[in-house]
Design a protein around this motif. Structure first.
Motif, PDB file in Angstrom:
ATOM      1  N   SER A 186      38.212 -26.896   5.413  1.00 28.25           N
ATOM      2  CA  SER A 186      37.038 -27.268   4.623  1.00 28.25           C
ATOM      3  C   SER A 186      36.287 -26.074   4.053  1.00 28.25           C
ATOM      4  O   SER A 186      35.492 -26.254   3.127  1.00 28.25           O
ATOM      5  CB  SER A 186      36.073 -28.115   5.472  1.00 28.25           C
ATOM      6  N   ASP A 238      40.564 -31.822  10.002  1.00 35.20           N
ATOM      7  CA  ASP A 238      40.364 -30.820   8.961  1.00 35.20           C
ATOM      8  C   ASP A 238      41.582 -29.914   8.805  1.00 35.20           C
ATOM      9  O   ASP A 238      41.562 -28.745   9.185  1.00 35.20           O
ATOM     10  CB  ASP A 238      39.101 -29.996   9.266  1.00 35.20           C
ATOM     11  N   GLU A 240      38.010 -25.382   0.670  1.00 33.92           N
ATOM     12  CA  GLU A 240      37.975 -26.649  -0.074  1.00 33.92           C
ATOM     13  C   GLU A 240      36.584 -26.948  -0.613  1.00 33.92           C
ATOM     14  O   GLU A 240      36.427 -27.373  -1.759  1.00 33.92           O
ATOM     15  CB  GLU A 240      38.439 -27.807   0.825  1.00 33.92           C
ATOM     16  N   ARG A 241      35.566 -26.742   0.214  1.00 34.39           N
ATOM     17  CA  ARG A 241      34.200 -27.046  -0.240  1.00 34.39           C
ATOM     18  C   ARG A 241      33.732 -26.029  -1.278  1.00 34.39           C
ATOM     19  O   ARG A 241      33.014 -26.384  -2.217  1.00 34.39           O
ATOM     20  CB  ARG A 241      33.253 -27.107   0.960  1.00 34.39           C
ATOM     21  N   ASN A 288      35.860 -33.666   0.806  1.00 37.51           N
ATOM     22  CA  ASN A 288      35.057 -32.528   0.350  1.00 37.51           C
ATOM     23  C   ASN A 288      34.795 -32.566  -1.149  1.00 37.51           C
ATOM     24  O   ASN A 288      33.698 -32.231  -1.603  1.00 37.51           O
ATOM     25  CB  ASN A 288      35.765 -31.217   0.725  1.00 37.51           C
ATOM     26  N   CYS A 337      27.229 -25.349   3.274  1.00 40.21           N
ATOM     27  CA  CYS A 337      28.520 -25.993   3.517  1.00 40.21           C
ATOM     28  C   CYS A 337      28.458 -27.047   4.615  1.00 40.21           C
ATOM     29  O   CYS A 337      29.306 -27.945   4.663  1.00 40.21           O
ATOM     30  CB  CYS A 337      29.570 -24.949   3.869  1.00 40.21           C
ATOM     31  N   ASN A 338      27.483 -26.952   5.516  1.00 41.89           N
ATOM     32  CA  ASN A 338      27.249 -28.037   6.467  1.00 41.89           C
ATOM     33  C   ASN A 338      25.801 -27.971   6.947  1.00 41.89           C
ATOM     34  O   ASN A 338      25.062 -27.026   6.637  1.00 41.89           O
ATOM     35  CB  ASN A 338      28.253 -28.035   7.630  1.00 41.89           C
TER      36      ASN A 338
END
Length: 345
Positions: free
Chosen positions: A202, A154, A205-206, A172, A257-258
């Motif tokens: 990330s 990442d 980016e996400r 992503n 996001c996760n």
């Protein structure tokens, strides 16, 4: 002669070969006849010979060891991280390498960082893999600048294409697009997003990929529905709990996001008396090992972590063994996994 007194010169004399041949056998070079290899190995086994580690380093030989450095401020209990550690060990072992593991609680701890750097400087490892680092981590950049091989999960730094830098990233953009497309297909227009750590690659980016995916459907992102987190379950819970106490109107869906953050959000929603997906839909990203087992089972974006980690480890070892190789970057796959946590509106 005592077994622990023997050295490579004596091994060569007893086996009737040159010292360089003993070295080639120990380092598993392919250009040694099988009969010679077996003769040398019989002597090595008979005397219990083990090459001196310091001598190997001084002569420039590889340690056949890579470092695995996890940057985590909290104790590691989640199954995903344990799986990542196992994947690195499995991949390295299959290629004849050992793995030295270490947890860095804070990169602000100069003593902890110094010890990690000393592991490289003292040539105790041939290269390292870093998981959980900020997108720009000064001490990692220092190691790369000094020529050490570093594999990083990442990271994206524009223009940084050193041959000893090995990068493994998530897709992503594709993952967020798949998730937003699915939610919009279910009729959702008001979608909240729980963002990740802004210092990690990330994180921003996400968020950017979520905003772009929403815009592609002509949908605006309500800034009051963008929640902060640091990718942990704790932050997902705390951020969602605070948010629920302050907003007058709820969206119809939340995209986390996760999956760890989604687990925390689910707990906060349950405590607030909100049912998923009856009252609000919830989506994650990663496909955590527990995502199919929670209630309701989490709809998410699957990342093939085992494939990513195996590729990263393989490329780190290839770079260690062939210093003429070029910069390497691998981007993992992203796949929508539909379960029970989202519904039509």
């Amino acid at each position: 002669m005592r077994k622990n007194d023997i050295n490579s010169i004596e091994i060569a004399r007893i086996a009737g070969v040159s010292r360089s041949t003993v070295s080639r056998v120990i380092n598993n070079y392919p250009n040694v006849p099988q009969a010679t290899r077996e003769k040398v190995m019989q002597v090595i086994d008979r005397y219990g010979y083990s090459p001196n580690f310091s001598a190997r380093i001084m002569t420039g030989m590889k340690t056949l060891t890579i470092g695995l450095f996890l940057i985590s401020p909290e104790a590691i209990h989640d199954t995903l991280t344990h799986a990542l550690i196992s994947d690195v060990i499995e991949s390295a072992s299959s290629r004849g390498y050992y793995v030295l593991t270490h947890i860095i609680r804070s990169t602000e701890d100069m003593e902890a960082v110094r010890k990690v750097k000393d592991t490289f400087y003292q040539r105790r490892i041939d290269g390292g893999i870093f998981i959980g680092a900020a997108n720009h981590e000064p001490f990692i950049e220092e190691l790369i600048a000094k020529g050490f091989v570093a594999g990083i999960v990442d990271q994206h730094l524009e223009g940084r294409l050193e041959p000893n830098r090995v990068i493994c990233n998530f897709d992503n953009k594709l993952g967020m697009k798949q998730g937003v497309d699915y939610l919009v297909g279910l009729g959702h227009r008001n979608i909240a997003f729980i963002a990740g750590d802004p210092l990690r690659c990330s994180g921003p980016e996400r968020l950017k990929a979520f905003q772009d995916a929403m815009a592609a459907h002509g949908l605006k992102v309500n800034p009051n529905w963008v929640l902060p987190s640091d990718f942990s379950e704790r932050s997902g819970y705390e951020s969602t709990a605070r948010w629920l106490q302050s907003i007058p109107d709820l969206p119809t869906a939340i995209f986390a996001c996760n999956d760890s953050v989604a687990f925390g959000a689910l707990r906060a929603l349950n405590e607030a008396g909100l049912r998923v997906p009856d009252d609000i839909s919830l989506m994650g990203f990663d496909d955590h090992l527990l995502s199919s087992r929670i209630q309701p089972a989490l709809t998410t974006i699957r990342v093939n972590f085992s494939e990513m980690i195996d590729m990263l480890t393989r490329q780190v070892i290839e770079t260690i063994e062939d210093e003429t190789q070029m910069f390497k970057k691998y981007v993992g796959t992203a796949e929508l996994v539909i379960r029970d946590s989202c519904r039509k509106v």
